[in-house]
Design a protein around this motif. Structure first.
Motif, PDB file in Angstrom:
ATOM      1  N   ALA A  11       0.816  -1.211   0.000  1.00 15.48           N
ATOM      2  CA  ALA A  11       0.000   0.000   0.000  1.00 15.48           C
ATOM      3  C   ALA A  11       0.847   1.258   0.000  1.00 15.48           C
ATOM      4  O   ALA A  11       0.402   2.312  -0.436  1.00 15.48           O
ATOM      5  N   ASP A  12       2.078   1.207   0.498  1.00 18.57           N
ATOM      6  CA  ASP A  12       2.872   2.414   0.612  1.00 18.57           C
ATOM      7  C   ASP A  12       3.669   2.706  -0.655  1.00 18.57           C
ATOM      8  O   ASP A  12       4.629   3.453  -0.651  1.00 18.57           O
ATOM      9  N   ARG A  28      -2.010  -6.348   0.878  1.00 19.31           N
ATOM     10  CA  ARG A  28      -2.384  -4.981   1.240  1.00 19.31           C
ATOM     11  C   ARG A  28      -3.647  -4.940   2.082  1.00 19.31           C
ATOM     12  O   ARG A  28      -4.045  -3.878   2.563  1.00 19.31           O
ATOM     13  N   ALA A  29      -4.303  -6.075   2.246  1.00 19.76           N
ATOM     14  CA  ALA A  29      -5.526  -6.142   3.061  1.00 19.76           C
ATOM     15  C   ALA A  29      -5.617  -7.528   3.684  1.00 19.76           C
ATOM     16  O   ALA A  29      -5.046  -8.494   3.167  1.00 19.76           O
ATOM     17  N   ARG A  73       0.646  -5.931  10.823  1.00 17.28           N
ATOM     18  CA  ARG A  73       0.756  -4.673  10.081  1.00 17.28           C
ATOM     19  C   ARG A  73      -0.601  -4.272   9.473  1.00 17.28           C
ATOM     20  O   ARG A  73      -1.013  -3.107   9.539  1.00 17.28           O
ATOM     21  N   LEU A  74      -1.288  -5.258   8.904  1.00 17.40           N
ATOM     22  CA  LEU A  74      -2.583  -4.972   8.288  1.00 17.40           C
ATOM     23  C   LEU A  74      -3.654  -4.660   9.324  1.00 17.40           C
ATOM     24  O   LEU A  74      -4.575  -3.891   9.059  1.00 17.40           O
ATOM     25  N   ASP A  77      -3.388  -0.994  10.100  1.00 12.73           N
ATOM     26  CA  ASP A  77      -4.005  -0.203   9.025  1.00 12.73           C
ATOM     27  C   ASP A  77      -5.530  -0.265   9.103  1.00 12.73           C
ATOM     28  O   ASP A  77      -6.221   0.735   8.905  1.00 12.73           O
ATOM     29  N   ALA A  78      -6.056  -1.466   9.394  1.00 14.48           N
ATOM     30  CA  ALA A  78      -7.500  -1.668   9.357  1.00 14.48           C
ATOM     31  C   ALA A  78      -8.231  -0.872  10.433  1.00 14.48           C
ATOM     32  O   ALA A  78      -9.372  -0.448  10.227  1.00 14.48           O
ATOM     33  N   GLY A  80      -6.751   1.843  12.069  1.00 13.24           N
ATOM     34  CA  GLY A  80      -6.215   3.192  12.169  1.00 13.24           C
ATOM     35  C   GLY A  80      -5.235   3.417  13.294  1.00 13.24           C
ATOM     36  O   GLY A  80      -5.208   4.501  13.896  1.00 13.24           O
ATOM     37  N   ARG A  82      -1.216   3.552  14.744  1.00 12.68           N
ATOM     38  CA  ARG A  82       0.194   3.732  14.382  1.00 12.68           C
ATOM     39  C   ARG A  82       0.916   2.402  14.582  1.00 12.68           C
ATOM     40  O   ARG A  82       0.808   1.789  15.628  1.00 12.68           O
ATOM     41  N   PHE A  83       1.671   1.939  13.594  1.00 10.86           N
ATOM     42  CA  PHE A  83       2.330   0.622  13.654  1.00 10.86           C
ATOM     43  C   PHE A  83       3.808   0.786  13.982  1.00 10.86           C
ATOM     44  O   PHE A  83       4.542   1.528  13.319  1.00 10.86           O
TER      45      PHE A  83
END
Length: 438
Positions: A11-12, A28-29, A73-74, A77-78, A80, A82-83
């Motif tokens: 995604a980045d 990415r998901a 990691r996902l 993202d899912a 919201g 900070r990782f």
């Protein structure tokens, strides 16, 4: 740490030149992660958390190459978050303090942190305790990854604040899906015969990253004609299981071996053992299955079965191949011809189930150790019946928590040594009832 992958770029941004195939295939998901649908699907624990938009602290327990890092990691993202990722192998107390301070500052600014700790079991008990206040006050959402049993390697206090999720080894279908994604992103098919393709999948032993690293090697060299299993094993310098024209695979053969042993057929057992070893199966894998069989299907009917299989493992370690394979055959024949009983296996399952249901009931006070004056004063050890002083070395005392009735998990068969064990247990039961123990 090993992950699972999708054919789309991360995604980045687009993949960087020279990136490993595994990185180019990173999902990415969550719905692109293969092999873990029991967690990431709509009815899975992770799927439900994402749908609710609220993530609990987690421990992801599973073998290498199954997607633990990618899932973490996902997840961030899912929902919201900070990782932040650290490895327990390379991090110490100073690193943790810095991360916690940064997470606290981010929280004040309205940004919560998902802290992913790879190999979390490598932190010692004191370091693990250091996570507790930051998990409790919401400074971080902790997601730890481990290949070891959390019950043995992680503090009870930490486990009580996190949900343990089992990440499964990748099955053949999931690994084959990864091969398809790799071929799609490369725009060409692997130079393998159908049998060699199956052998490549089996050789990965559930590890997605290992499989993709092998695939990258195959794509990087010029191969004139499709490789068969033998040529593939020689090229990759790894023993690859060969599958015959009927395409009976790795798991079919180990199942056939296990069931032939259970059915007390030494010749069929030896045949399937030979099929696996001559095909290039790892001897230590076969030995692990034989050791398991010794307890699961023979148990106390012949406890020497476990001794023999462990001795076979030691012999193989000492002699290597091919000389050490005779010890494996020796163990195989012993297991096939031994009396069979799954009573220990059934008892273990029943006891584990009861332990989960009864929580943390205290044992009776009379069988608790009393190393201090206070413990003695409150009754620890009082009235304990020392069995060696009782007639026949048996006191008949009750060892169960006061809130539980005595349970019966182990029911020996009348086969092998278990017949004598059953007679002994019956005599003790009669003594407990106040009758004649014989």
């Amino acid at each position: 740490m090993a992950d699972l992958f999708a054919a789309d770029p991360p995604a980045d941004g687009p993949a960087l030149p020279g990136q490993p195939l595994a990185e180019r295939l990173r999902p990415r998901a969550l719905d692109e992660v293969v092999g873990q649908e029991h967690l990431t699907g709509p009815d899975g624990a992770i799927g439900r958390m994402v749908a609710a938009g609220k993530l609990a602290s987690l421990i992801l327990w599973g073998p290498p190459g199954t997607g633990k890092t990618t899932i973490a990691r996902l997840l961030a993202d899912a929902v919201g978050l900070r990782f932040v990722m650290i490895s327990a192998v390379f991090s110490g107390v100073a690193d943790l303090k810095k991360l916690f301070a940064e997470a606290r500052a981010a929280a004040r600014a309205g940004q919560r942190t998902l802290l992913f700790v790879d190999e979390i079991h490598r932190f010692n008990r004191a370091q693990q305790d250091g996570f507790l206040p930051y998990v409790e006050d919401g400074t971080i959402t902790l997601v730890g990854a481990t290949t070891e049993n959390p019950s043995f390697e992680l503090n009870a206090a930490l486990l009580s604040r996190a949900q343990v999720l089992i990440v499964r080894r990748l099955d053949a279908a999931a690994l084959d899906a990864l091969l398809g994604r790799a071929e799609a992103i490369e725009g060409r098919t692997l130079p393998l015969t159908p049998a060699a393709r199956e052998a490549l999948v089996a050789s990965a032993d559930g590890d997605g990253r290992f499989l993709l690293n092998q695939v990258e090697t195959l794509f990087s060299i010029a191969i004139d004609a499709p490789l068969d299993p033998g040529a593939l094993g020689e090229l990759l310098h790894r023993r690859v299981a060969v599958y015959d024209k009927d395409r009976e695979g790795h798991y079919n053969l180990i199942s056939a071996l296990h069931k032939s042993l259970r059915g007390s057929d030494p010749d069929a057992s030896l045949y399937y053992l030979a099929r696996m070893l001559t095909a290039g199966e790892e001897p230590l894998y076969v030995l692990r299955r034989l050791v398991r069989f010794a307890s699961e299907d023979i148990g106390l009917a012949d406890s020497n079965a476990l001794v023999v299989t462990l001795a076979a493992k030691e012999s193989y370690d000492f002699l290597g191949s091919p000389e050490g394979e005779l010890a494996i055959a020796h163990a195989c024949l012993y297991l096939a011809t031994a009396p069979k009983s799954n009573a220990a296996y059934v008892a273990q399952k029943s006891a584990w189930r009861s332990a989960k249901e009864t929580g943390s009931l205290m044992p009776p006070a009379n069988i608790l150790n009393a190393p201090t004056r206070l413990m003695k004063d409150i009754g620890y050890g009082k009235g304990y019946a020392y069995d060696h002083d009782a007639e026949g070395g048996f006191s008949g005392a009750n060892y169960w928590p006061a809130e539980m009735n005595p349970q019966s998990f182990y029911a020996p068969t009348d086969r092998g040594h278990e017949k004598r064990i059953g007679e002994r247990l019956a005599a003790w039961a009669a003594l407990r009832r106040g009758g004649d123990g014989g």
